[in-house]
Motif scaffolding. Structure first.
Motif, PDB file in Angstrom:
ATOM      1  N   LEU A 173      -2.077   9.907   5.270  1.00 22.70           N
ATOM      2  CA  LEU A 173      -1.643   8.996   4.209  1.00 22.70           C
ATOM      3  C   LEU A 173      -1.735   7.540   4.647  1.00 22.70           C
ATOM      4  O   LEU A 173      -2.313   6.696   3.957  1.00 22.70           O
ATOM      5  CB  LEU A 173      -0.183   9.317   3.819  1.00 22.70           C
ATOM      6  CG  LEU A 173       0.531   8.274   2.953  1.00 22.70           C
ATOM      7  CD1 LEU A 173      -0.024   8.302   1.533  1.00 22.70           C
ATOM      8  CD2 LEU A 173       2.046   8.511   2.941  1.00 22.70           C
ATOM      9  N   ALA A 174      -1.147   7.232   5.793  1.00 23.02           N
ATOM     10  CA  ALA A 174      -0.818   5.830   6.052  1.00 23.02           C
ATOM     11  C   ALA A 174      -1.450   5.235   7.299  1.00 23.02           C
ATOM     12  O   ALA A 174      -1.369   4.035   7.510  1.00 23.02           O
ATOM     13  CB  ALA A 174       0.696   5.676   6.137  1.00 23.02           C
TER      14      ALA A 174
ATOM     15  N   TYR B  53       0.840  -1.211   0.000  1.00 22.04           N
ATOM     16  CA  TYR B  53       0.000   0.000   0.000  1.00 22.04           C
ATOM     17  C   TYR B  53       0.870   1.255   0.000  1.00 22.04           C
ATOM     18  O   TYR B  53       2.018   1.218   0.425  1.00 22.04           O
ATOM     19  CB  TYR B  53      -0.982   0.011   1.179  1.00 22.04           C
ATOM     20  CG  TYR B  53      -0.384   0.191   2.561  1.00 22.04           C
ATOM     21  CD1 TYR B  53      -0.363   1.449   3.171  1.00 22.04           C
ATOM     22  CD2 TYR B  53       0.140  -0.875   3.269  1.00 22.04           C
ATOM     23  CE1 TYR B  53       0.165   1.614   4.445  1.00 22.04           C
ATOM     24  CE2 TYR B  53       0.657  -0.729   4.546  1.00 22.04           C
ATOM     25  CZ  TYR B  53       0.667   0.521   5.122  1.00 22.04           C
ATOM     26  OH  TYR B  53       1.184   0.686   6.379  1.00 22.04           O
ATOM     27  N   ASP B  54       0.313   2.308  -0.511  1.00 16.91           N
ATOM     28  CA  ASP B  54       1.014   3.594  -0.589  1.00 16.91           C
ATOM     29  C   ASP B  54       1.215   4.124   0.826  1.00 16.91           C
ATOM     30  O   ASP B  54       0.247   4.323   1.553  1.00 16.91           O
ATOM     31  CB  ASP B  54       0.164   4.565  -1.409  1.00 16.91           C
ATOM     32  CG  ASP B  54       0.868   5.901  -1.615  1.00 16.91           C
ATOM     33  OD1 ASP B  54       2.112   5.931  -1.610  1.00 16.91           O
ATOM     34  OD2 ASP B  54       0.163   6.910  -1.770  1.00 16.91           O
TER      35      ASP B  54
ATOM     36  N   GLU C  97     -10.314   9.861   0.053  1.00 14.82           N
ATOM     37  CA  GLU C  97     -10.478   9.432  -1.338  1.00 14.82           C
ATOM     38  C   GLU C  97      -9.172   8.925  -1.891  1.00 14.82           C
ATOM     39  O   GLU C  97      -8.154   9.611  -1.826  1.00 14.82           O
ATOM     40  CB  GLU C  97     -10.953  10.612  -2.194  1.00 14.82           C
ATOM     41  CG  GLU C  97     -12.401  10.983  -1.949  1.00 14.82           C
ATOM     42  CD  GLU C  97     -12.864  12.062  -2.916  1.00 14.82           C
ATOM     43  OE1 GLU C  97     -13.290  13.126  -2.438  1.00 14.82           O
ATOM     44  OE2 GLU C  97     -12.775  11.828  -4.144  1.00 14.82           O
ATOM     45  N   LEU C  98      -9.212   7.723  -2.440  1.00 13.86           N
ATOM     46  CA  LEU C  98      -8.024   7.149  -3.063  1.00 13.86           C
ATOM     47  C   LEU C  98      -8.276   6.995  -4.560  1.00 13.86           C
ATOM     48  O   LEU C  98      -9.368   6.613  -4.972  1.00 13.86           O
ATOM     49  CB  LEU C  98      -7.709   5.776  -2.467  1.00 13.86           C
ATOM     50  CG  LEU C  98      -7.494   5.686  -0.953  1.00 13.86           C
ATOM     51  CD1 LEU C  98      -7.171   4.252  -0.560  1.00 13.86           C
ATOM     52  CD2 LEU C  98      -6.394   6.627  -0.502  1.00 13.86           C
TER      53      LEU C  98
ATOM     54  N   SER D  38      -5.972  11.315  -2.955  1.00 14.22           N
ATOM     55  CA  SER D  38      -6.025  12.508  -3.791  1.00 14.22           C
ATOM     56  C   SER D  38      -5.485  13.714  -3.028  1.00 14.22           C
ATOM     57  O   SER D  38      -5.109  14.708  -3.619  1.00 14.22           O
ATOM     58  CB  SER D  38      -7.453  12.757  -4.285  1.00 14.22           C
ATOM     59  OG  SER D  38      -8.370  12.641  -3.235  1.00 14.22           O
ATOM     60  N   SER D  39      -5.442  13.623  -1.708  1.00 13.82           N
ATOM     61  CA  SER D  39      -4.807  14.677  -0.917  1.00 13.82           C
ATOM     62  C   SER D  39      -4.446  14.101   0.439  1.00 13.82           C
ATOM     63  O   SER D  39      -5.133  13.226   0.951  1.00 13.82           O
ATOM     64  CB  SER D  39      -5.762  15.855  -0.719  1.00 13.82           C
ATOM     65  OG  SER D  39      -5.213  16.762   0.234  1.00 13.82           O
TER      66      SER D  39
END
Lengths: 779, 162
Positions: free
Chosen positions: A295-296, A120-121, A685-686, A692-693
């Protein structure tokens, strides 16, 4: 136990009538942590430091699915001031073990640092410690990871296809749950009407205001010690396993948290901090940035919920068939347990003689999802309550009446085949909120429409009974009559520590200002289990109640002898033990006890009720008990912009008995605020696994102007299984907001949204679609 | 990077420091001025957690550079009352449970104090607007507003008696 309080009549009782001393218990209790909070002097995880400490950062993958070909850390190591750059090869045991379900779901180890594969990002690939934060950040930018990008899968339905890229060796179907009662297919055929709808919820961030933070060091006893913002000090054991240390060589101290909401239930910074401390033998501090957290950090599970409900013409449910798919993201974490909670709660507070619920947690290359206030049982409220409204609409019935005809009662069976064994106050809560909204507001403009809606819910408190949950506590009296409580509970800000002082004080008569509560230290406080699952009042509250009663029974003979009376005649109040007009100070009692060799302290363990659950049949005992409630809201919808304003909000829950009515209200109001954000605006939102942010400016939690005053009502109707008859209230009030607002929006403008969040864009689209549809019908 | 010598007042006490031009006021307060009561929430100027008063006006200290405050006066939540005492607004937060986890509380208190000093008769809706830049994730704001209104009313009663 304390639940032998006679059940009250199932009538609406105002809190002040429900118990004569409610006003005393509701009076503000200025426990020390709250005084320090308003003074600004309470130290949080990021407020501790050591001379000579290092600063740690995590290096994260910047793509969601890849093979790691090579990692070159030489440039990072060369940065002046860098003391450690660690990768997967440096982790003694690079796997976080978690078989979370308790029912034998295959465990899949999550690496502490990604070894050969990124899933995953934002996944951690390296950790760095340096003399300054600047040097650590500079080095982080110089860690050179060579990736070979791999195809990813980001939609749970696609991930279930046979040809989808497999995220783990066993495939993407992580766990299935299934529970059923009766013969749902036959019952469905007998229904007058079958209503089938699909509801979708989104990925949500906890957005606690305190980012993940802490400090670690090797203490003078040689023990690796971490002081972190965490809900669970028992992670000390997992950290020891990662470092291949004896469990006794790792200690976790929990600071008061700046919010948790489930987001600090799994480990956050702990394994990274522990690795860096162990390797450098230096104190290390680590604080994640807000953007890193967005993010994570693990999120709430997005659900797709298909409901098929068979009803009779009078609105009685005859069959309920539910299918839930939850996006687990890249690793298991607590997904098995979240989907379990969703499964056994999916039919809501309604009778089900013939029902079936199936659920699946699916791996994707999205950020992992795990615990979040409501824990699977809150997403399904949007499903079952939207469905109740739809049934009422199709049958032309009053939605409140449809619910009245279906509410569960004590003794009814749930989909798991287990009976509900405490009183159910959901109906009273519903009647109360419907009566409380008052006269309707007037629209503020020509495009504005006013609407009202409501929703009911049930939410478990306490861990699933097959975990055989336990909590221990220690209470002692000092020679001056002050009281010390030791319990491994962690404090999220909901007054967990303060409540223990209140409960012990009620039995032993020691006031809060003469009580010290030591919490959250895996080496020094008896373990209670973490603060999650709305379990602490139930577990550590009951433990403290049990210990306080035991200590009182130890002290009573001592005091009775001195006061020349029977132990049963004694009262413990205001730091004195008295009979009639004769009394002793608590100091005198403590000293006399110790003099006689009756040590004025007790350590005991509370054991929650236990039960068995059969994973194959989906039958057995699931949760110890439930908290019921109902919410009602009034909204104004601007038909030209799709903007929804919440004008009025009333939330009512049966809390059994309030240890502090003020804190009960605070939990309800705070959960509603999060529920409104979830309903209307919050969404991580991914796009193909990439956010996306990661700006807080783009993640829309409600501000003060986005919410009306929230009228919170705690009813003390049916005693629960917590101390003194209390029911848990931390999670239950987050569920009903989304369906209540969906219903209010429908009342205002005639369209029903089945996907969250209900943003202005989605509402405008739905309004346009509805206009188009009605236009074509008219023409 | 050239360093800058700055001198300021924090809660009435002089503070001097040598700072990098990119150091934030928040970092200055936390590392050089013992101001751990100023909390970092987002670092983007969105959540208001790090609010302090700069010459009496609220600012996000995460977006204010340390060099900008040379010669100026900063008030943090610990400047509201004498050491060991609570300001009546802090008392009101305590009595009305305006604080749960407490992380937003320092910034919330400063914004509320600033607004009521300028608008002593502000009504609930005006107060609600005044707090819009200070996020709270625990309370739903209702009890925060209860606390601020109680303080406003108590203060007005006192001034009537005067």
């Amino acid at each position: 136990m304390s639940t032998e309080i006679a059940d009250r009549d199932a009538t609406i009782v105002a809190p002040e009538q429900a118990s004569p001393d409610a006003s005393r218990r509701g009076a503000p209790v200025h426990h020390r942590d709250f005084v320090e909070k308003v003074a600004g002097t309470l130290p949080y995880a990021d407020d501790w430091g050591f001379p000579g400490m290092l600063h740690g950062v995590v290096v994260r993958a910047q793509l969601p699915s890849a093979r790691i070909v090579a990692i070159d850390t030489s440039a990072a190591r060369a940065v002046p001031g860098v003391r450690a750059v660690l990768t997967a090869a440096d982790v003694p045991h690079n796997g976080i073990h978690d078989e979370a379900s308790g029912l034998g779901v295959d465990a899949i180890q999550q690496p502490v640092l990604a070894a050969d594969r990124v899933r995953y990002d934002g996944e951690p690939v390296a950790v760095i410690a340096a003399e300054t934060p600047g040097a650590a950040l500079e080095a982080a930018g110089l860690v050179d990871v060579e990736y070979e990008e791999l195809p990813g899968v980001f939609d749970p339905e696609e991930a279930l296809r046979d040809d989808a890229p497999a995220i783990h060796a066993g495939g993407n179907r992580y766990v299935d749950w299934r529970s059923s009662i009766g013969d749902v297919d036959a019952a469905m055929r007998s229904a007058d009407l079958v209503v089938e709808e699909t509801y979708r919820s989104q990925r949500v961030d906890h957005a606690y205001l305190e980012p993940e933070a802490g400090i670690g060091w090797i203490d003078s006893d040689g023990v690796l010690t971490l002081r972190v913002s965490t809900q669970v000090i028992e992670h000390a054991r997992e950290i020891a396993e990662i470092l291949k240390l004896p469990h006794s060589r790792v200690r976790v101290i929990a600071s008061y948290m700046g919010g948790g909401f489930g987001g600090k239930e799994d480990m956050t910074i702990e394994p990274f901090l522990a690795l860096l401390v162990w390797r450098t033998r230096r104190p290390v501090r680590m604080v994640w940035t807000r953007q890193e957290s967005l993010l994570a950090r693990y999120k709430r599970h997005p659900f797709t919920m298909r409901y098929r409900t068979g009803v009779r013409r009078d609105g009685t449910i005859v069959a309920q068939d539910v299918r839930i798919v939850g996006d687990a993201g890249a690793y298991p974490l607590l997904s098995s347990r979240v989907l379990f909670a969703a499964t056994v709660n999916a039919t809501g507070p309604y009778r089900v003689q013939d029902a079936r619920v199936e659920s699946t947690a699916v791996f994707t290359n999205n950020v992992p999802t795990s615990a979040f206030r409501g824990f699977g049982a809150m997403q399904v409220v949007f499903g079952y309550e939207s469905q109740m409204d739809r049934i009422a609409e199709l049958l032309g019935l009053d939605p409140a009446e449809v619910r009245r005809r279906n509410f569960v009662q004590r003794g009814d069976l749930r989909v798991t085949g287990e009976p509900i064994d405490t009183g159910v106050g959901v109906g009273e809560c519903m009647e109360r909120v419907l009566a409380e909204l008052g006269p309707p507001s007037r629209p503020s403009g020509p495009h504005s429409r006013i609407g009202r809606g409501f929703a009911c819910s049930m939410q478990p408190y306490g861990r699933s009974v097959f975990f055989a949950d336990r909590a221990s506590a220690w209470i002692g009296l000092e020679q001056d009559g002050t009281m010390v409580i030791r319990a491994g509970v962690t404090d999220l800000g909901a007054g967990q520590a303060a409540s223990l002082a209140n409960i012990a004080g009620e039995i032993l008569g020691v006031t809060v200002d003469r009580t010290s509560v030591h919490i959250g230290d895996s080496a020094l406080t008896p373990l209670t289990g973490g603060t999650f699952a709305t379990r602490q009042l139930y577990m550590s509250g009951n433990a403290v109640l049990k210990v306080a009663r035991s200590l009182r029974s130890k002290l009573e003979p001592v005091a009775a002898a001195l006061l020349e009376c029977e132990p049963a005649q004694l009262s413990f109040e205001d730091n004195r033990v008295s009979v009639g007009d004769r009394s002793l100070t608590m100091a005198e009692v403590a000293q006399a006890a110790e003099h006689q060799g009756v040590m004025p302290y007790v350590h005991e363990t509370f054991e929650a009720e236990t039960g068995e659950f059969d994973r194959e049949t989906g039958r057995g005992r699931s949760f110890p008990d439930y908290t019921h409630g109902a919410h009602a809201a009034e909204v104004e919808v601007d038909e030209s912009t799709g903007q929804v304003r919440v004008l009025k909000y009333v939330a009512c829950h049966d809390v059994g008995r309030a240890i502090s009515m003020q804190r009960v209200e605070g939990q309800i109001q705070g959960a509603v605020a999060q529920g409104v954000g979830y309903a209307l605006s919050e969404d991580v939102e991914l796009v193909d696994g990439v956010p996306s942010s990661t700006l807080f400016a783009e993640y829309l939690i409600p501000s003060s102007v986005d919410l009306p005053d929230i009228r919170a009502i705690g009813l003390e109707l049916h005693p629960g299984k917590g101390p003194l008859g209390a029911r848990g209230i931390g999670e239950p009030p987050i569920g009903p907001s989304a369906p209540a607002l969906a219903s209010a929006i429908q009342d205002a403008v005639g369209v029903r949204l089945q996907r969250l969040p209900m943003t202005p864009e989605r509402l405008l689209d739905a309004l346009q679609a509805a206009r188009g549809a009605s236009g074509s019908v008219a023409s | 990077m050239s360093k800058h010598e700055i001198a300021l007042e924090v809660n009435g006490r002089p503070v001097s420091a040598t700072v990098d031009p990119n150091m934030s006021l928040l970092e200055l307060l936390r590392t050089e001025a013992g101001g751990l009561e100023v909390k970092l929430g987002c670092g983007e100027g969105v959540c208001g957690t790090c609010t302090v008063l700069l010459d009496g006006e609220p600012v996000n200290s995460c977006l204010t550079f340390a060099v900008q405050v040379d010669g100026r006066a900063v008030t943090t939540v610990r400047g509201l009352a004498a050491e060991g005492e609570l300001h009546p607004l802090q008392e009101a937060f305590l009595t009305h449970a305006g604080s749960q986890c407490g992380f937003c509380t320092p910034g919330m208190l400063l914004t509320a104090k600033w607004y009521l000093d300028r608008h002593p008769r502000a009504d609930r809706e005006e107060l609600r607007s005044a707090l819009s830049g200070n996020f709270c994730r625990c309370t739903g704001y209702t009890k925060i507003l209860d606390a601020i209104e109680a303080y406003r009313d108590a203060r007005q009663e006192v001034s009537v008696v005067d």
